[in-house]
Write an enzyme that holds these catalytic residues in place. Structure first.
Site, PDB file in Angstrom:
ATOM      1  N   MET A  94      -8.233   0.293   1.072  1.00 41.06           N
ATOM      2  CA  MET A  94      -7.496  -0.440   2.107  1.00 41.06           C
ATOM      3  C   MET A  94      -7.492   0.323   3.426  1.00 41.06           C
ATOM      4  O   MET A  94      -7.555  -0.275   4.507  1.00 41.06           O
ATOM      5  CB  MET A  94      -6.064  -0.713   1.652  1.00 41.06           C
ATOM      6  N   ASP A 113     -11.051  -6.729  21.967  1.00 41.77           N
ATOM      7  CA  ASP A 113     -10.078  -6.608  23.048  1.00 41.77           C
ATOM      8  C   ASP A 113     -10.705  -6.019  24.311  1.00 41.77           C
ATOM      9  O   ASP A 113     -10.448  -6.485  25.425  1.00 41.77           O
ATOM     10  CB  ASP A 113      -8.909  -5.732  22.596  1.00 41.77           C
ATOM     11  N   CYS A 135       0.839  -1.198   0.000  1.00 36.62           N
ATOM     12  CA  CYS A 135       0.000   0.000   0.000  1.00 36.62           C
ATOM     13  C   CYS A 135       0.879   1.256   0.000  1.00 36.62           C
ATOM     14  O   CYS A 135       1.915   1.294   0.659  1.00 36.62           O
ATOM     15  CB  CYS A 135      -0.897   0.031   1.233  1.00 36.62           C
ATOM     16  N   HIS A 136       0.420   2.278  -0.722  1.00 32.64           N
ATOM     17  CA  HIS A 136       1.130   3.551  -0.710  1.00 32.64           C
ATOM     18  C   HIS A 136       0.800   4.338   0.561  1.00 32.64           C
ATOM     19  O   HIS A 136      -0.357   4.330   0.992  1.00 32.64           O
ATOM     20  CB  HIS A 136       0.721   4.403  -1.924  1.00 32.64           C
TER      21      HIS A 136
END
Length: 200
Positions: free
Chosen positions: A156, A171, A114-115
């Protein structure tokens, strides 16, 4: 037995069409022919089949938007504690929202090709949903939107935001019950770029 096949070619990340023909007439089996054509553009694979980061320098900078959604399914007991803000670690929705924003910003450090993107906006919304069909009949629903003005999309980053928020919900609540399920994380809409507007 006659067996002939065309060469399978890989070029610039595309698998060319190929045909395979097999003649079993000489051994008393019916002749058959299979033809398969695949055209799969894999932009992160070069002509030699090696992974690489796509060069986007020649692309115009345009407004890019992506929205991703997902759910954390849980039982009624855990859901009620989240709703009443009685989880010992703190406010689940607030912490998960901040984690989602951080997840979008950290995307290029997690996903290798990914950029790094100059994100202009991240929003992460979490909603409590109950009366869902199934053994885990409650959920925290997450929707993340990411925007930028750049040469490549932010799908993304939106997925990373939703995933980080979902993991944080897990969590925060796992001390109460580990019987939770992260499901249905996907892009539901994107705008901008060569492919334009897409919606689920």
């Amino acid at each position: 037995m006659n067996c002939t096949s065309k060469r399978i070619g890989f070029f610039f990340g595309k698998l060319s069409g190929f045909t395979t023909s097999v003649n079993y007439a000489d051994i008393g089996i019916r002749t058959f022919t299979t033809t398969t054509k695949l055209r799969i553009p894999l932009t992160h694979v070069d002509a030699s089949g090696n992974a690489h980061m796509v060069d986007v320098s020649d692309k115009p900078a345009t407004l890019r938007v992506a929205i991703a959604r997902g759910r954390v399914l849980m039982n009624r007991e855990t859901f009620d504690l989240v709703k009443q803000d009685k989880i010992k670690k703190g406010n689940v929705l607030t912490v998960a929202q901040v984690a989602g924003i951080q997840g979008a910003k950290m995307c290029s450090q997690i996903i290798p090709l990914c950029h790094p993107i100059a994100i202009t906006k991240v929003s992460v919304d979490l909603n409590l949903v109950d009366n869902i069909a199934g053994p885990l009949d409650c959920a925290v629903e997450i929707e993340s939107q990411v925007k930028c003005k750049g040469e490549t999309g932010v799908e993304m980053e939106a997925l990373s935001a939703t995933s980080a928020a979902a993991l944080t919900v897990f969590d925060m609540c796992k001390a109460v019950s580990k019987n939770m399920r992260i499901v249905d994380i996907r892009v539901i809409e994107k705008l901008g770029g060569k492919s334009g507007h897409w919606k689920e």
